[in-house]
Design a protein around this motif. Structure first.
Motif, PDB file in Angstrom:
ATOM      1  N   UNK A  62       0.801  -1.221   0.000  1.00  0.00           N
ATOM      2  CA  UNK A  62       0.000   0.000   0.000  1.00  0.00           C
ATOM      3  C   UNK A  62       0.829   1.264   0.000  1.00  0.00           C
ATOM      4  N   UNK A  64       2.620   4.400  -1.648  1.00  0.00           N
ATOM      5  CA  UNK A  64       2.267   5.167  -2.830  1.00  0.00           C
ATOM      6  C   UNK A  64       3.341   6.201  -3.122  1.00  0.00           C
ATOM      7  N   UNK A  66       3.095  10.058  -4.350  1.00  0.00           N
ATOM      8  CA  UNK A  66       2.318  11.204  -4.831  1.00  0.00           C
ATOM      9  C   UNK A  66       3.188  12.180  -5.599  1.00  0.00           C
ATOM     10  N   UNK A 119       2.707   8.098   2.416  1.00  0.00           N
ATOM     11  CA  UNK A 119       1.852   9.226   2.022  1.00  0.00           C
ATOM     12  C   UNK A 119       2.444  10.543   2.497  1.00  0.00           C
ATOM     13  N   UNK A 242      -2.194  11.140  -9.660  1.00  0.00           N
ATOM     14  CA  UNK A 242      -3.579  10.727  -9.491  1.00  0.00           C
ATOM     15  C   UNK A 242      -3.988   9.751 -10.579  1.00  0.00           C
ATOM     16  N   UNK A 245      -2.339   6.355  -9.911  1.00  0.00           N
ATOM     17  CA  UNK A 245      -2.949   5.654  -8.778  1.00  0.00           C
ATOM     18  C   UNK A 245      -4.328   5.138  -9.165  1.00  0.00           C
ATOM     19  N   UNK A 249      -5.854   1.251  -9.145  1.00  0.00           N
ATOM     20  CA  UNK A 249      -7.020   0.806  -8.380  1.00  0.00           C
ATOM     21  C   UNK A 249      -8.141   0.346  -9.292  1.00  0.00           C
ATOM     22  N   UNK A 255      -5.623  -2.010  -2.227  1.00  0.00           N
ATOM     23  CA  UNK A 255      -5.060  -0.783  -1.649  1.00  0.00           C
ATOM     24  C   UNK A 255      -4.048  -1.068  -0.563  1.00  0.00           C
ATOM     25  N   UNK A 293     -12.333  12.596 -11.956  1.00  0.00           N
ATOM     26  CA  UNK A 293     -11.236  11.681 -11.602  1.00  0.00           C
ATOM     27  C   UNK A 293     -11.263  11.328 -10.120  1.00  0.00           C
ATOM     28  N   UNK A 294     -11.569  12.340  -9.297  1.00  0.00           N
ATOM     29  CA  UNK A 294     -11.652  12.079  -7.864  1.00  0.00           C
ATOM     30  C   UNK A 294     -12.722  11.047  -7.563  1.00  0.00           C
ATOM     31  N   UNK A 297     -11.640   7.587  -8.608  1.00  0.00           N
ATOM     32  CA  UNK A 297     -10.665   6.987  -7.691  1.00  0.00           C
ATOM     33  C   UNK A 297     -11.379   6.245  -6.563  1.00  0.00           C
ATOM     34  N   UNK A 298     -12.363   6.914  -5.954  1.00  0.00           N
ATOM     35  CA  UNK A 298     -13.080   6.263  -4.851  1.00  0.00           C
ATOM     36  C   UNK A 298     -13.911   5.097  -5.362  1.00  0.00           C
ATOM     37  N   UNK A 301     -11.858   1.921  -5.966  1.00  0.00           N
ATOM     38  CA  UNK A 301     -11.519   1.181  -4.748  1.00  0.00           C
ATOM     39  C   UNK A 301     -12.767   0.525  -4.164  1.00  0.00           C
ATOM     40  N   UNK A 302     -13.862   1.289  -4.209  1.00  0.00           N
ATOM     41  CA  UNK A 302     -15.112   0.807  -3.634  1.00  0.00           C
ATOM     42  C   UNK A 302     -15.609  -0.429  -4.377  1.00  0.00           C
ATOM     43  N   UNK A 305     -13.787  -3.437  -3.478  1.00  0.00           N
ATOM     44  CA  UNK A 305     -14.213  -3.911  -2.157  1.00  0.00           C
ATOM     45  C   UNK A 305     -15.562  -4.626  -2.231  1.00  0.00           C
TER      46      UNK A 305
ATOM     47  N   UNK B 115     -11.965   1.927   3.102  1.00  0.00           N
ATOM     48  CA  UNK B 115     -11.111   2.474   2.060  1.00  0.00           C
ATOM     49  C   UNK B 115     -10.050   3.306   2.782  1.00  0.00           C
ATOM     50  N   UNK B 116      -8.757   3.091   2.487  1.00  0.00           N
ATOM     51  CA  UNK B 116      -7.734   3.810   3.237  1.00  0.00           C
ATOM     52  C   UNK B 116      -7.945   5.315   3.171  1.00  0.00           C
ATOM     53  N   UNK B 118      -5.959   7.757   2.893  1.00  0.00           N
ATOM     54  CA  UNK B 118      -5.260   8.558   1.890  1.00  0.00           C
ATOM     55  C   UNK B 118      -5.957   8.493   0.546  1.00  0.00           C
ATOM     56  N   UNK B 119      -6.592   7.360   0.217  1.00  0.00           N
ATOM     57  CA  UNK B 119      -7.283   7.276  -1.076  1.00  0.00           C
ATOM     58  C   UNK B 119      -8.518   8.169  -1.056  1.00  0.00           C
ATOM     59  N   UNK B 122      -7.545  11.783  -0.889  1.00  0.00           N
ATOM     60  CA  UNK B 122      -6.877  12.186  -2.128  1.00  0.00           C
ATOM     61  C   UNK B 122      -7.918  12.521  -3.184  1.00  0.00           C
ATOM     62  N   UNK B 123      -8.968  11.709  -3.241  1.00  0.00           N
ATOM     63  CA  UNK B 123     -10.001  11.997  -4.233  1.00  0.00           C
ATOM     64  C   UNK B 123     -10.733  13.274  -3.850  1.00  0.00           C
ATOM     65  N   UNK B 126      -8.684  16.217  -4.980  1.00  0.00           N
ATOM     66  CA  UNK B 126      -8.828  16.483  -6.418  1.00  0.00           C
ATOM     67  C   UNK B 126     -10.199  17.073  -6.717  1.00  0.00           C
ATOM     68  N   UNK B 127     -11.238  16.419  -6.177  1.00  0.00           N
ATOM     69  CA  UNK B 127     -12.606  16.757  -6.572  1.00  0.00           C
ATOM     70  C   UNK B 127     -13.011  18.134  -6.046  1.00  0.00           C
TER      71      UNK B 127
END
Lengths: 315, 380
Positions: A62, A64, A66, A119, A242, A245, A249, A255, A293-294, A297-298, A301-302, A305, B115-116, B118-119, B122-123, B126-127
């Motif tokens: 995990x 990263x 940046x 991080x 970004x 990463x 994911x 992660x 993009x933000x 990203x979530x 990962x989601x 999961x 969800x960690x 930092x992820x 981080x989003x 950005x957002x």
């Protein structure tokens, strides 16, 4: 149940097809013009390269990076400044590689040896590297006219060297993760740090290796990006980390490390490319691109999961 | 020696850096105007560092979305007050609802969906920057929305005990001295509750705090009153300190930080506690957004740039452990003051913005490494 099974195994492919169709329809087929497909690849080469390196870093547990976007800017800026002052292109390229390795080694040492959270280290180095890059650029945009450099990294006519670089980076990640004994150690360390250490895996060495690899790929990405554009300006590469990463994911890399395949990462990079390209064709402003993009990203990962529902190592 | 450093590392660094800047700026930094400026320009670090210290109480938790979220809150504040002409109380309530919603969302993603941090953040990083800038660009062509309500400006950026700049306002000094005495009384009270004696180091600390507060009060008095942002800062710090040290909720949080597994077995709702830290962090960020909005008199797309760096630097210098455990709010505040002094000192000397980034990055790396060095045996 069957649909769920199918989705679990192929969700990446399904997402890729759906998003490609979505942007294809939105752009009224413009996405599939030969020029745009070539563009898609050329403009997103950095995603493939950086995602390959990021993949190895994340696998080790995990961790990263940046700072890779800022590092692309710094490496490009130094090389361009040198060539502007009459240094040979080949020397500049060597210096680029050296800087990449140094940055990677520093990251690796701090994270591997001192066990600092990646991080925080890379956030701090992002700030440091961006500051140095801006000082070197001095607010100007530099351009390059060195023949060797442009021939090697540029997208002018002739043999597409840039394609070779992308291929090499990805193949290196494939080799490390699939075939090399080191790759097994990386997976082991990411899967369970304690047992990996107990069974004699040298943690410091592996994390050092991952970050140095990342540094080399950052240097390559810097070459490819600056070669394509022929210029380096302040603010280059702000979203690169970004993108890389997110590609990892989306590609199903865990992660917390230890799980994931390079094939998924390539697919994820491709998907990021389609999304980047599709949004640009739509004329979406950078701000909204960042928002999307933000969210991606979530969601990436989601979805990993929700599809796997596996217990995470975190509490 | 190591024990002394372990206990007082922040104080030593603080004294050293302050001295350095006093010499480098030729005592310029000690002028009342500049001491006020530390709190006026850097109030955001104090508030955010308090929130971040709470956030970092549990292991691996961090919030890097705060800078962007401040920008988003500024933009929304501008939209509420300047574009849709809502009244001040309604706008403030709406802004804080937004803050709490983001806190709940990020906390839910982090604590419940695992969800960690930092992820997730981080989003958000950005957002929210994208959203904030996009909003400002939509409603204004100049890159900033102007026309914020007067009462909002008064509430978040005015001065209380206002006095003439030329003359000395005793009200400010009185106010600061009362705050200092309250703080010291609270310290004595909590020591008694814990059953420990008031020893020499506590006395020295209290005297120093009293002197510093009276100096600050004099500076405020000479520069036209106590900035409201200072009052907000004090409120946040006081509430947090009391919450963490005196309430059961705070105790649970510390337990969670010290050892999550034990906390869970002892019946602490680990997820809920973690969620709460993110809500708290988001509320702090919202308050910061309001203060920044009022200070600029407009929502600007540059609001909140690098706030997360300053905040993490403040926490790192303040010895807030990245690996959780008991966090000392006071130390985080000291760290924030240190970053404030560095910010002000560097701009007084006239150091380039880029150098400031480099220096802050180096500060973070060094102080985190130092923290690690002191606790080496614990985490290996």
């Amino acid at each position: 149940m069957k649909i769920r099974e199918f989705l679990r195994n192929n969700y990446l492919f399904v997402a890729f097809v759906l998003i490609t169709i979505l942007f294809g329809v939105l752009s009224e087929g413009k996405l599939f013009y030969a020029g745009n497909i070539l563009n898609l690849f050329q403009q997103n080469m950095y995603v493939f390269i950086l995602a390959s390196g990021m993949f190895i870093c994340i696998l080790t547990g995990g961790n990263t990076d940046l700072s890779c976007g800022s590092a692309v800017c710094l490496i490009g800026a130094i090389a361009f400044r040198m060539m502007e002052n009459g240094t040979d292109g080949a020397v500049a390229i060597l210096v680029m590689l050296m800087i990449g390795i140094i940055i990677g080694a520093i990251h690796g040492y701090l994270i591997g040896r001192f066990r600092l959270p990646s991080i925080i280290v890379t956030l701090a180095s992002m700030s440091i590297i961006r500051g140095i890059a801006n000082l070197i650029l001095g607010g100007y945009t530099l351009s390059v006219d060195d023949e060797i450099y442009l021939k090697l990294f540029g997208i002018s006519k002739g043999f597409p060297f840039y394609f070779v670089f992308v291929l090499l980076s990805v193949m290196a990640a494939v080799y490390i993760s699939e075939f090399a004994p080191l790759g097994k150690h990386i997976y082991a360390l990411g899967g369970n740090r304690h047992s990996a250490r107990t069974s004699g895996i040298n943690e410091i060495k592996i994390i050092m290796f991952a970050y140095i690899f990342m540094g080399i790929l950052t240097a390559i990405a810097a070459g490819v990006v600056t070669g394509r554009m022929g210029i380096v300006g302040p603010g280059l590469g702000e979203t690169y980390a970004m993108d890389a990463i997110a590609a990892c994911f989306i590609g199903g890399v865990s992660v917390s490390g230890g799980k994931g395949k390079i094939s998924g990462v390539i697919m994820g990079a491709l998907l990021m490319g389609v999304i980047n390209q599709g949004m640009s064709i739509q004329g979406l402003s950078v701000n909204y691109q960042n928002v999307i993009k933000g969210i991606i990203l979530v969601l990436a990962v989601l979805s990993g999961y929700l599809l796997n529902r596996e217990g995470d190592k975190r509490l | 020696m190591k024990k002394f450093l372990k206990l007082y590392s922040t104080e030593v660094v603080f004294a050293f850096v302050s001295l350095l800047f006093i010499i480098l700026t030729g005592t310029e930094i000690l002028r009342p105007m500049n001491i006020t400026a530390i709190f006026l320009q850097n109030s955001y670090i104090f508030i955010l560092a308090t929130g971040m210290a709470i956030c970092m109480t549990s292991k691996e938790n961090i919030d890097i979305s705060i800078g962007s979220f401040v920008c988003f809150i500024c933009a929304m504040g501008g939209v509420f007050m300047a574009v849709t002409k809502l009244s001040t109380p309604v706008s403030i309530i709406l802004l804080f609802i937004l803050g709490i919603l983001w806190g709940l969302l990020s906390g839910y993603l982090i604590a419940y969906l695992k969800i960690p941090a930092w992820v997730t953040t981080l989003s958000g990083y950005l957002a929210f920057r994208g959203l904030g800038v996009a909003l400002i660009n939509t409603f204004s062509s100049t890159g900033s929305i102007v026309g914020i309500n007067e009462s909002f400006l008064k509430l978040f950026s005015g001065k209380i005990f206002a006095s003439n700049i030329d003359s000395f306002g005793p009200g400010s000094l009185m106010f600061c001295l009362i705050l200092a005495i309250l703080g010291i009384l609270y310290k004595f009270y909590s020591l008694r509750k814990e059953g420990s004696r008031i020893n020499r180091s506590v006395m020295i600390g209290c005297i120093l705090a009293f002197i510093v507060m009276s100096l600050i009060g004099v500076s405020f008095g000479l520069t036209g009153g106590v900035p409201v942002s200072f009052v907000w800062m004090f409120i946040v710090v006081a509430i947090t300190a009391i919450w963490i040290e005196r309430s059961a909720e705070g105790r649970r949080l510390i337990m969670l930080g010290a050892n999550p597994e034990n906390a869970r077995i002892a019946g602490v709702n680990v997820r809920k506690a973690m969620l709460m830290t993110y809500v708290f962090m988001a509320v702090c960020a919202t308050l910061t957004g309001c203060i920044v909005l009022a200070r600029f008199h407009a929502s600007s797309s540059y609001a909140g740039v690098n706030f997360e760096m300053d905040t993490i630097a403040a926490c790192a210098v303040g010895g807030v452990s990245l690996y959780g455990g008991k966090q000392k709010i006071f130390k985080a505040i000291l760290g924030a003051a240190l970053i404030g002094i560095i910010n002000l000192g560097l701009s007084l000397i006239g150091v380039d913005m880029n150098w400031q980034w480099i220096i802050k990055g180096i500060i973070i790396v060094i102080s985190v490494s130092f923290d690690m060095y002191l606790k080496k045996d614990r985490y290996e």
